[in-house]
Design an enzyme around this catalytic site. Structure first.
Site, mmCIF file in Angstrom:
data_model
loop_
_atom_site.group_PDB
_atom_site.id
_atom_site.type_symbol
_atom_site.label_atom_id
_atom_site.label_comp_id
_atom_site.label_asym_id
_atom_site.label_seq_id
_atom_site.Cartn_x
_atom_site.Cartn_y
_atom_site.Cartn_z
ATOM 1 N N ASN A 42 -6.399 16.464 -53.638
ATOM 2 C CA ASN A 42 -5.274 17.378 -53.539
ATOM 3 C C ASN A 42 -4.951 17.670 -52.077
ATOM 4 O O ASN A 42 -5.828 17.684 -51.223
ATOM 5 C CB ASN A 42 -5.491 18.663 -54.343
ATOM 6 C CG ASN A 42 -6.700 19.468 -53.937
ATOM 7 O OD1 ASN A 42 -7.772 18.933 -53.675
ATOM 8 N ND2 ASN A 42 -6.542 20.785 -53.907
ATOM 9 N N CYS A 53 -1.289 17.326 -56.329
ATOM 10 C CA CYS A 53 -2.599 17.270 -56.974
ATOM 11 C C CYS A 53 -3.252 15.905 -56.798
ATOM 12 O O CYS A 53 -2.571 14.886 -56.659
ATOM 13 C CB CYS A 53 -2.452 17.552 -58.464
ATOM 14 S SG CYS A 53 -1.780 19.175 -58.858
ATOM 15 N N GLU A 55 -4.765 14.039 -58.972
ATOM 16 C CA GLU A 55 -4.457 13.098 -60.044
ATOM 17 C C GLU A 55 -3.142 12.371 -59.793
ATOM 18 O O GLU A 55 -3.042 11.152 -59.978
ATOM 19 C CB GLU A 55 -4.378 13.839 -61.395
ATOM 20 C CG GLU A 55 -5.655 14.542 -61.781
ATOM 21 C CD GLU A 55 -5.729 16.000 -61.334
ATOM 22 O OE1 GLU A 55 -6.323 16.806 -62.066
ATOM 23 O OE2 GLU A 55 -5.195 16.340 -60.251
#
Length: 131
Positions: A42, A53, A55
């Protein structure tokens, strides 16, 4: 790549996170169907909505390298937290059946799936119905 190596990568990426505002560092390791692994951490910003983020960093790196099919993502946080709603939605665009491993700072792992976390995602099928 085996599960242990993916977990180690996600934990390593967590250490690279830039989280001076929340202090909540996140690392991710995304395994593609071709066997390639894409990592992310992040990155916060003083203008909070401009952060990204871990991901989504991993997904966007993979997409930019031509990957479109994913098998597993490992998400490393302090407390084994799950991906946020925005990350769930982005992941569902490419891997509705994604396996998710959540690892905390002590190395404890919990397994879930994207379908469990986002059972009814908005997708391309929803756009087609309005045309």
């Amino acid at each position: 790549m085996d599960e242990t190596a993916l977990i180690a990568l996600a934990l390593q990426m967590r250490e690279r996170a830039y989280a001076p505002y929340s202090g909540y560092r996140v690392g991710a390791a995304l395994l593609s169907a071709s066997g390639r692994v894409f990592t992310g951490c992040n990155v916060e910003n003083a203008v909070y909505p401009l952060g990204l983020c871990a991901e989504r960093v991993a997904v966007f790196k993979a997409i930019s390298e031509g990957e479109r099919t994913f098998i597993t993502i490992v998400v490393a946080t302090e407390n084994g937290g799950t991906p946020c709603g925005a990350c769930r939605q982005v992941l569902s665009e490419f891997a509705a059946d994604l396996r998710i491993l959540l690892v905390d700072a002590r190395g404890q792992v919990r397994e879930t799936s994207l379908r469990a976390l986002l059972p009814e995602p908005f997708g391309p099928q929803d756009l087609r119905s309005v045309r």
